[in-house]
Design an enzyme around this catalytic site. Sequence first.
Site, short mmCIF file in Angstrom:
data_model
loop_
_atom_site.label_atom_id
_atom_site.label_comp_id
_atom_site.label_asym_id
_atom_site.label_seq_id
_atom_site.Cartn_x
_atom_site.Cartn_y
_atom_site.Cartn_z
N HIS A 140 40.84 38.65 39.65
CA HIS A 140 41.54 37.43 39.09
C HIS A 140 42.69 38.12 38.43
O HIS A 140 44.45 37.30 38.78
CB HIS A 140 40.90 36.64 38.06
N GLU A 141 42.98 39.40 38.12
CA GLU A 141 43.87 40.12 37.53
C GLU A 141 44.76 40.77 39.00
O GLU A 141 45.95 40.26 38.24
CB GLU A 141 43.83 41.66 36.97
N HIS A 144 46.74 37.75 39.53
CA HIS A 144 48.33 37.27 38.90
C HIS A 144 49.06 37.90 39.66
O HIS A 144 50.67 38.12 39.58
CB HIS A 144 47.41 38.48 37.51
N GLU A 218 47.17 30.22 35.44
CA GLU A 218 45.73 30.81 35.28
C GLU A 218 44.71 30.45 36.30
O GLU A 218 43.82 30.50 36.90
CB GLU A 218 44.81 30.38 33.71
#
Length: 298
Positions: A140-141, A144, A218
């Site tokens: 997930h990071e 980003h 997100e």
Amino acid sequence: MLKRIALFLATNLAVLALVSIVMSVFGLNPATNAGLLVMAALFGFGGSFLSLAISKWMAKRTTGAHVIEQPRNESEQWLVSTVRRQAEAAGIKMPEVAVYDAPEINAFATGPSRNNSLVAVSTGLLRAMNRDEAEAVLAHEVSHVANGDMVTMALIQGVLNTFVIVLARVVGRVIDGYISGGRDGAPGLGYYAIVFVLDMVFGLFASMIAMWFSRYREFRADAGGASLAGRDKMIAALERLSQTYGESTLPKQVAAFGISGGVGHGLKKLLMSHPPLAERIQALRDAPVEAVRGRVVT
């Protein structure tokens, strides 16, 4: 809440005073559109890009994150190798990997560009999550970073800041002129009081817009995490967060890039940087396999 309101008022007052001083020093007349636009762009984008430029340094300083230069144990070795593998799959340069001491389950990514970034996880996450769940959080990071979210947020914030500065002063000029009967000359104290209030009102609406984009971002990072680590792992990680979630202790500068954010209702919900975890989980479950794949920008 009172402390936040007082800080918000103090910040706006300081910005208003600083803007007035800078315009005086550089001979910019707030009554001219050119002067107003120069001043607005200077402050609107200047602060955003300065924050972006020092984001890694600030994140390390405020969280006390330890950057893993040489892994000291098997857990740190796993973190570094997992981020390296995901970064290669996402087509970005290997981020710095760090661990910060916090009881909450959280992680964040920051940095001035896709190829100059930092991914950090909390000690609470390493204790509470299994490897599959932690892998999904890292994915997930990394998503980003690969999506360029830090730069995009800085650009959006810069545009919104500029819009607020210009609109507050244009509307303030009109209101002050109406109240004063159209007097000429330098604006009086009434004008600055009006602008101060308008800065706060328009700033609140600008924050809602920025947080709307943050929530959209997100969902996209969740899809990217599912693409890199697997949908089931990403859902399991979010479910774990929903079972153990507590208020985030991340500093404001990096809170929007954490894996989880605040909870709220009504007006507060409009100012949340993250959607509710239940909505994020449902979005992943409802998304077709083809929609989850390829959601990381390469």
